[in-house]
Design an enzyme around this catalytic site. Sequence first.
Site, PDB file in Angstrom:
ATOM      1  N   ASP A  37      10.646  -6.049   0.632  1.00 46.06           N
ATOM      2  CA  ASP A  37       9.892  -4.826   0.385  1.00 46.06           C
ATOM      3  C   ASP A  37      10.871  -3.658   0.400  1.00 46.06           C
ATOM      4  O   ASP A  37      11.880  -3.694   1.112  1.00 46.06           O
ATOM      5  CB  ASP A  37       8.818  -4.607   1.451  1.00 46.06           C
ATOM      6  CG  ASP A  37       7.679  -3.718   0.963  1.00 46.06           C
ATOM      7  OD1 ASP A  37       6.554  -4.216   0.795  1.00 46.06           O
ATOM      8  OD2 ASP A  37       7.932  -2.516   0.747  1.00 46.06           O
ATOM      9  N   ASP A  75      14.832  -2.588  -3.457  1.00 47.87           N
ATOM     10  CA  ASP A  75      13.984  -2.035  -4.506  1.00 47.87           C
ATOM     11  C   ASP A  75      13.983  -3.006  -5.680  1.00 47.87           C
ATOM     12  O   ASP A  75      15.047  -3.321  -6.226  1.00 47.87           O
ATOM     13  CB  ASP A  75      14.540  -0.670  -4.929  1.00 47.87           C
ATOM     14  CG  ASP A  75      13.600   0.109  -5.827  1.00 47.87           C
ATOM     15  OD1 ASP A  75      12.833  -0.519  -6.587  1.00 47.87           O
ATOM     16  OD2 ASP A  75      13.650   1.354  -5.795  1.00 47.87           O
ATOM     17  N   VAL A  76      12.821  -3.477  -6.086  1.00 49.76           N
ATOM     18  CA  VAL A  76      12.762  -4.454  -7.173  1.00 49.76           C
ATOM     19  C   VAL A  76      13.253  -3.883  -8.491  1.00 49.76           C
ATOM     20  O   VAL A  76      13.567  -4.640  -9.420  1.00 49.76           O
ATOM     21  CB  VAL A  76      11.336  -5.036  -7.343  1.00 49.76           C
ATOM     22  CG1 VAL A  76      10.944  -5.897  -6.157  1.00 49.76           C
ATOM     23  CG2 VAL A  76      10.317  -3.936  -7.614  1.00 49.76           C
ATOM     24  N   ASN A 102       4.823  -9.693  -6.473  1.00 48.20           N
ATOM     25  CA  ASN A 102       3.639  -8.937  -6.073  1.00 48.20           C
ATOM     26  C   ASN A 102       3.874  -7.435  -5.973  1.00 48.20           C
ATOM     27  O   ASN A 102       2.915  -6.654  -6.031  1.00 48.20           O
ATOM     28  CB  ASN A 102       3.157  -9.482  -4.721  1.00 48.20           C
ATOM     29  CG  ASN A 102       2.086  -8.630  -4.101  1.00 48.20           C
ATOM     30  OD1 ASN A 102       0.923  -8.677  -4.498  1.00 48.20           O
ATOM     31  ND2 ASN A 102       2.466  -7.823  -3.114  1.00 48.20           N
ATOM     32  N   SER A 154      -3.679  -7.410 -12.750  1.00 51.07           N
ATOM     33  CA  SER A 154      -4.851  -6.649 -12.336  1.00 51.07           C
ATOM     34  C   SER A 154      -5.947  -6.847 -13.367  1.00 51.07           C
ATOM     35  O   SER A 154      -5.683  -7.262 -14.507  1.00 51.07           O
ATOM     36  CB  SER A 154      -4.482  -5.164 -12.247  1.00 51.07           C
ATOM     37  OG  SER A 154      -5.622  -4.340 -12.197  1.00 51.07           O
ATOM     38  N   TYR A 171      -0.172   1.951 -15.209  1.00 45.73           N
ATOM     39  CA  TYR A 171      -0.587   0.778 -14.440  1.00 45.73           C
ATOM     40  C   TYR A 171      -1.176  -0.283 -15.366  1.00 45.73           C
ATOM     41  O   TYR A 171      -0.779  -1.459 -15.329  1.00 45.73           O
ATOM     42  CB  TYR A 171      -1.603   1.200 -13.384  1.00 45.73           C
ATOM     43  CG  TYR A 171      -1.960   0.106 -12.409  1.00 45.73           C
ATOM     44  CD1 TYR A 171      -1.109  -0.206 -11.362  1.00 45.73           C
ATOM     45  CD2 TYR A 171      -3.151  -0.601 -12.528  1.00 45.73           C
ATOM     46  CE1 TYR A 171      -1.431  -1.205 -10.456  1.00 45.73           C
ATOM     47  CE2 TYR A 171      -3.480  -1.602 -11.632  1.00 45.73           C
ATOM     48  CZ  TYR A 171      -2.617  -1.902 -10.597  1.00 45.73           C
ATOM     49  OH  TYR A 171      -2.941  -2.893  -9.708  1.00 45.73           O
ATOM     50  N   LYS A 175       0.587  -3.886 -16.274  1.00 43.30           N
ATOM     51  CA  LYS A 175      -0.101  -5.108 -15.855  1.00 43.30           C
ATOM     52  C   LYS A 175      -0.462  -5.976 -17.061  1.00 43.30           C
ATOM     53  O   LYS A 175      -0.470  -7.218 -16.961  1.00 43.30           O
ATOM     54  CB  LYS A 175      -1.344  -4.755 -15.041  1.00 43.30           C
ATOM     55  CG  LYS A 175      -1.047  -4.073 -13.704  1.00 43.30           C
ATOM     56  CD  LYS A 175      -0.196  -4.930 -12.786  1.00 43.30           C
ATOM     57  CE  LYS A 175      -0.069  -4.329 -11.398  1.00 43.30           C
ATOM     58  NZ  LYS A 175       0.731  -5.177 -10.489  1.00 43.30           N
ATOM     59  N   THR A 206      -6.624  -2.579   0.186  1.00 44.98           N
ATOM     60  CA  THR A 206      -5.266  -2.321   0.646  1.00 44.98           C
ATOM     61  C   THR A 206      -5.021  -0.816   0.647  1.00 44.98           C
ATOM     62  O   THR A 206      -5.862  -0.027   0.215  1.00 44.98           O
ATOM     63  CB  THR A 206      -4.218  -2.994  -0.268  1.00 44.98           C
ATOM     64  OG1 THR A 206      -4.179  -2.291  -1.520  1.00 44.98           O
ATOM     65  CG2 THR A 206      -4.550  -4.459  -0.510  1.00 44.98           C
TER      66      THR A 206
END
Length: 271
Positions: A37, A75-76, A102, A154, A171, A175, A206
């Site tokens: 993370d 950091d991805v 994820n 999503s 977003y 996705k 979440t």
Amino acid sequence: MGTLDGKVAFVTGAARGMGRAHAVRLATEGADVIALDVCAEFDSTDYPGATADDLATTAGLVEALGRRILLLQADVRDGDAVDAAVADGMAEFGRLDVVIANAGIIRVTDTDDRRRTFREIVDVNLIGVWNTVDASIPALVEGGRGGSIVLTSSTQGIKASGTERPGLQAYAASKRALVALMQGWAMQLAPHSIRVNTIHPSGVATDMILNSSTMALSAAGDPWLATQQNALPITLVTPDEIAGAVVWLVSDAGRFITGTSWPLDAGFTLR
């Protein structure tokens, strides 16, 4: 004996929310976990970021189940950092069997910096997933045992809603793009018995949703938020419910499932 005894899973966005739930459910079934993370704030989001303490809490939950966990902060969006994370995981555990890409961010409110918001969300949600999977493929293939990769998409990746807000546009676009990546990887990796699927949750309880920004939109009767309704009388699904489905998918029980987009949506896409 758990369904994943002896296996190792790499989970991004593991500090809290769905990432933590995945790590815990995978450990419950016997897997050791590489947990990554960034544990930082993002300029473009409208809710607090995860912290190192959150990631440590994930570790405690996994270790309480008698499984090992390797904590990594990276950091991805940084491909070299993700490569190093996979290398560290292989050095620690000697194998890799499951990848849960994820990590992701969103912004539901408007912003004064439209271009930056759009770009940062796409960079995390799309480029970050590509970095995660691309770094993991060599270890999965060289292991010669097959494997399973799950990309967290999503319902917005199936049916985007009309909005001018750049955070929501980014977003949905990112996705949806994960489906194309998933389909390509599923074909590429099928000869190695490595399966690749996307999951498409509805709203999940979440920090991405349960925060002051979203609650303020709800209190104001926001028109976009009013469209985000499930067909079943379930307001939000829980992270553990999503993780329960995923742990089945990555187990041998789902060994014939690849190249699919799996709605875990309480009927959201029916509406």
